[in-house]
Design a protein around this motif. Structure first.
Motif, PDB file in Angstrom:
ATOM      1  N   ARG A 134      62.238  88.840   3.317  1.00  0.00           N
ATOM      2  CA  ARG A 134      60.939  89.482   3.118  1.00  0.00           C
ATOM      3  C   ARG A 134      60.674  89.559   1.618  1.00  0.00           C
ATOM      4  N   VAL A 135      59.510  89.056   1.222  1.00  0.00           N
ATOM      5  CA  VAL A 135      59.106  89.050  -0.177  1.00  0.00           C
ATOM      6  C   VAL A 135      57.857  89.909  -0.314  1.00  0.00           C
ATOM      7  N   GLU A 136      57.926  90.938  -1.154  1.00  0.00           N
ATOM      8  CA  GLU A 136      56.775  91.805  -1.424  1.00  0.00           C
ATOM      9  C   GLU A 136      56.443  91.697  -2.903  1.00  0.00           C
ATOM     10  N   GLU A 149      72.963  95.274   0.529  1.00  0.00           N
ATOM     11  CA  GLU A 149      72.414  96.259   1.443  1.00  0.00           C
ATOM     12  C   GLU A 149      73.355  96.433   2.635  1.00  0.00           C
ATOM     13  N   PRO A 150      73.293  97.595   3.293  1.00  0.00           N
ATOM     14  CA  PRO A 150      74.112  97.790   4.498  1.00  0.00           C
ATOM     15  C   PRO A 150      73.791  96.726   5.553  1.00  0.00           C
ATOM     16  N   GLY A 151      74.808  96.246   6.220  1.00  0.00           N
ATOM     17  CA  GLY A 151      74.601  95.231   7.252  1.00  0.00           C
ATOM     18  C   GLY A 151      74.784  93.815   6.757  1.00  0.00           C
ATOM     19  N   GLY A 152      75.162  93.645   5.502  1.00  0.00           N
ATOM     20  CA  GLY A 152      75.413  92.316   4.985  1.00  0.00           C
ATOM     21  C   GLY A 152      74.250  91.673   4.269  1.00  0.00           C
ATOM     22  N   GLY A 153      73.147  92.399   4.092  1.00  0.00           N
ATOM     23  CA  GLY A 153      71.999  91.836   3.390  1.00  0.00           C
ATOM     24  C   GLY A 153      72.079  92.037   1.885  1.00  0.00           C
ATOM     25  N   PHE A 154      71.008  91.686   1.207  1.00  0.00           N
ATOM     26  CA  PHE A 154      70.938  91.796  -0.251  1.00  0.00           C
ATOM     27  C   PHE A 154      69.505  92.129  -0.629  1.00  0.00           C
ATOM     28  N   ARG A 155      69.349  92.814  -1.739  1.00  0.00           N
ATOM     29  CA  ARG A 155      68.008  93.227  -2.168  1.00  0.00           C
ATOM     30  C   ARG A 155      67.889  93.086  -3.676  1.00  0.00           C
ATOM     31  N   VAL A 156      66.769  92.527  -4.094  1.00  0.00           N
ATOM     32  CA  VAL A 156      66.460  92.369  -5.508  1.00  0.00           C
ATOM     33  C   VAL A 156      65.135  93.062  -5.784  1.00  0.00           C
ATOM     34  N   ASP A 157      65.144  93.990  -6.749  1.00  0.00           N
ATOM     35  CA  ASP A 157      63.936  94.713  -7.152  1.00  0.00           C
ATOM     36  C   ASP A 157      63.692  94.466  -8.627  1.00  0.00           C
ATOM     37  N   ALA A 158      62.485  94.046  -8.955  1.00  0.00           N
ATOM     38  CA  ALA A 158      62.120  93.832 -10.360  1.00  0.00           C
ATOM     39  C   ALA A 158      60.812  94.554 -10.635  1.00  0.00           C
ATOM     40  N   ILE A 159      60.795  95.378 -11.673  1.00  0.00           N
ATOM     41  CA  ILE A 159      59.588  96.071 -12.112  1.00  0.00           C
ATOM     42  C   ILE A 159      59.293  95.598 -13.528  1.00  0.00           C
ATOM     43  N   LEU A 160      58.135  94.955 -13.699  1.00  0.00           N
ATOM     44  CA  LEU A 160      57.783  94.349 -14.987  1.00  0.00           C
ATOM     45  C   LEU A 160      56.499  94.971 -15.519  1.00  0.00           C
ATOM     46  N   PRO A 161      56.366  95.074 -16.842  1.00  0.00           N
ATOM     47  CA  PRO A 161      55.118  95.587 -17.412  1.00  0.00           C
ATOM     48  C   PRO A 161      53.991  94.575 -17.252  1.00  0.00           C
ATOM     49  N   ALA A 162      52.762  95.043 -17.383  1.00  0.00           N
ATOM     50  CA  ALA A 162      51.621  94.136 -17.222  1.00  0.00           C
ATOM     51  C   ALA A 162      51.480  93.190 -18.399  1.00  0.00           C
ATOM     52  N   HIS A 164      55.451  94.571  -9.343  1.00  0.00           N
ATOM     53  CA  HIS A 164      56.677  94.981  -8.665  1.00  0.00           C
ATOM     54  C   HIS A 164      57.029  93.908  -7.644  1.00  0.00           C
ATOM     55  N   LEU A 165      58.202  93.321  -7.793  1.00  0.00           N
ATOM     56  CA  LEU A 165      58.669  92.269  -6.897  1.00  0.00           C
ATOM     57  C   LEU A 165      59.903  92.756  -6.153  1.00  0.00           C
ATOM     58  N   ARG A 166      59.874  92.617  -4.832  1.00  0.00           N
ATOM     59  CA  ARG A 166      61.017  92.992  -4.009  1.00  0.00           C
ATOM     60  C   ARG A 166      61.350  91.844  -3.067  1.00  0.00           C
ATOM     61  N   VAL A 167      62.596  91.421  -3.078  1.00  0.00           N
ATOM     62  CA  VAL A 167      63.074  90.358  -2.199  1.00  0.00           C
ATOM     63  C   VAL A 167      64.264  90.906  -1.415  1.00  0.00           C
ATOM     64  N   GLU A 168      64.116  90.973  -0.105  1.00  0.00           N
ATOM     65  CA  GLU A 168      65.176  91.459   0.770  1.00  0.00           C
ATOM     66  C   GLU A 168      65.562  90.365   1.756  1.00  0.00           C
ATOM     67  N   ASN A 169      66.828  90.331   2.082  1.00  0.00           N
ATOM     68  CA  ASN A 169      67.270  89.396   3.114  1.00  0.00           C
ATOM     69  C   ASN A 169      68.348  90.044   3.969  1.00  0.00           C
ATOM     70  N   GLY A 170      68.454  89.552   5.199  1.00  0.00           N
ATOM     71  CA  GLY A 170      69.481  90.054   6.092  1.00  0.00           C
ATOM     72  C   GLY A 170      70.775  89.295   5.934  1.00  0.00           C
ATOM     73  N   ALA A 171      71.672  89.510   6.888  1.00  0.00           N
ATOM     74  CA  ALA A 171      72.968  88.833   6.852  1.00  0.00           C
ATOM     75  C   ALA A 171      72.819  87.377   7.275  1.00  0.00           C
ATOM     76  N   ALA A 172      73.720  86.547   6.807  1.00  0.00           N
ATOM     77  CA  ALA A 172      73.713  85.119   7.153  1.00  0.00           C
ATOM     78  C   ALA A 172      73.993  84.949   8.653  1.00  0.00           C
ATOM     79  N   THR A 173      73.319  83.973   9.249  1.00  0.00           N
ATOM     80  CA  THR A 173      73.529  83.685  10.674  1.00  0.00           C
ATOM     81  C   THR A 173      74.427  82.470  10.874  1.00  0.00           C
ATOM     82  N   ARG A 174      74.751  81.791   9.774  1.00  0.00           N
ATOM     83  CA  ARG A 174      75.673  80.655   9.874  1.00  0.00           C
ATOM     84  C   ARG A 174      76.455  80.543   8.568  1.00  0.00           C
ATOM     85  N   GLU A 175      77.461  79.736   8.574  1.00  0.00           N
ATOM     86  CA  GLU A 175      78.319  79.583   7.411  1.00  0.00           C
ATOM     87  C   GLU A 175      77.567  78.912   6.264  1.00  0.00           C
TER      88      GLU A 175
END
Length: 398
Positions: free
Chosen positions: A313-315, A368-381, A324-335
């Motif tokens: 999910r990309v916001e 993140e809990p459950g094997g995911g990862f999250r990236v948050d970036a807050i940048l000035p205008a 404000h950029l947020r990138v979240e992902n869940g756990a891998a479903t394959r190797e």
């Protein structure tokens, strides 16, 4: 002088101690005299010595003169004929002398202390007990107080000098960093830009001269990539130079790439992405937009490497204050692909942090809990650069 709570506590304790001392001496004496009343009033006046030092000083001078007159004209009226102590003035005069130095200007304080010292030592009729004890009761407290005040001022001066030296050291370090950035920017501009320009020119010439469509397409791709690299390099050099050195330049900065192209490319590669955009990219400067693009690019690359098959999910939210950029992902479903996972060495996120810090933003990247990862970036205008000096959509340039 405004008395602190600590000063008032100390003065209260001293007033009670001297009052107890005077009452004890009065009761222990073989002859009672009327001098106990002005002594007790003087003890209580210690509570006012920091607020009204002149009034207290004049009171003790008046009581001392009255005791002196009583000894000469009416012995036993205000002081006993055979005193139990060597004091010829109220005992609390020591506290008054010590505090006059703290509250009054130095010449005025020394004048009051000198008068009290003369009345306490009575140099016109010197005695081995009266003279030294009188000086000890008046001059010594004043000298100790002067030492304490001078030491306090010296320590404060040393602290001020240390703080000033620390501020100057930070300024020197900041100037050194700025100078190193400018040197690095000049090196990048002179060396890298020259090589990239040659690469773009050779690729363009190759695309024009060749008759093979495949070679022509590859040459055009190289030329386009080189031109894009030149624009990004110019923007990065502007950030390194900083402080608005590019004012007066009319060249407009290159527009930032559209983050949506990254999402489209990733979806074409089989990723499942929920893409949400709020606001318009035109509210931020190209430098900031390009930094957000790089953050998203690195985040999606890491998902492809380490979490294949995971939902993403990309916001992306543009506001007047920045992006404000947020990138979240869940756990891998394959190797993970063994050819992709080992690459990188963890330098990508470190480079992103440095780039985000360079434009004055904040980056958070954590599992993140459950094997995911999250990236948050807050940048000035807006961040002032040599390449974006004339581009401030929100009017934030000062």
């Amino acid at each position: 002088m405004r008395a602190s709570r600590r000063d008032m506590v100390i003065l209260t304790v001293l007033a009670l101690l001297f009052a107890a001392l005077d009452l004890t001496l009065y009761e222990a004496g073989s002859e009672h005299h009327a001098g106990i009343v002005p002594l007790l009033v003087g003890d209580l006046s210690l509570l006012l010595v920091l607020r009204t030092p002149r009034l207290v000083a004049w009171y003790f001078i008046a009581v001392s003169l009255a005791i002196l007159a009583s000894d000469e004209l009416a012995p036993g009226l205000l002081s006993p004929v055979h005193p139990l102590t060597l004091m010829t003035v109220p005992p609390a005069v020591a506290v008054v002398s010590g505090n006059l130095v703290r509250t009054l200007r130095r010449p005025e304080a020394l004048l009051y202390i000198g008068v009290l010292a003369v009345l306490a030592s009575r140099p016109w009729e010197p005695r081995w007990d009266t003279l030294p004890f009188g000086l000890l009761a008046t001059i010594t407290p004043a000298a100790l107080s002067l030492y304490t005040v001078a030491r306090k001022q010296l320590l404060q001066s040393l602290r001020d000098r240390a703080e000033r030296a620390e501020r100057e050291q930070r300024l020197i370090a900041g100037q050194a960093r700025a100078e190193e950035r400018r040197r690095l920017a000049a090196e990048m501009h002179d060396v890298v830009t020259h090589r990239l320009s040659l690469m773009v020119l050779h690729a363009g010439a190759l695309g024009v001269s060749t008759k093979d469509p495949g070679v022509s397409s590859a040459a055009e791709d190289i030329r386009t990539a080189g031109a894009e690299a030149l624009r990004e390099l110019r923007d990065l050099v502007g950030v390194l130079q900083g402080d608005g050195e590019g004012e007066g330049r009319t060249r407009e900065p290159a527009p930032a790439p559209d983050p949506g192209t990254l999402v489209t490319e990733s979806e074409a590669a089989g990723m499942r992405i929920d893409y949400v955009v709020d606001g318009a990219a035109g509210t931020v400067s190209p430098t900031v937009g390009r930094t957000a693009y790089r953050v998203l690019q690195e985040a999606l690359t890491n998902v492809r490497k380490h979490a294949p098959g995971a939902w993403v999910r990309v916001e992306l939210s543009y506001t007047g204050d920045g992006v404000h950029l947020r990138v979240e992902n869940g756990a891998a479903t394959r190797e993970p692909d063994p050819a992709l996972a080992p690459t990188g060495g963890g330098a990508g996120l470190l480079g992103l942090r440095q780039r985000v810090d360079l434009v004055g933003g904040r980056l958070r990247a954590a599992p993140e809990p459950g094997g995911g990862f999250r990236v948050d970036a807050i940048l000035p205008a807006y961040v002032p650069t040599a390449g974006s000096a004339g581009h401030d959509p929100g009017g934030r340039r000062r």
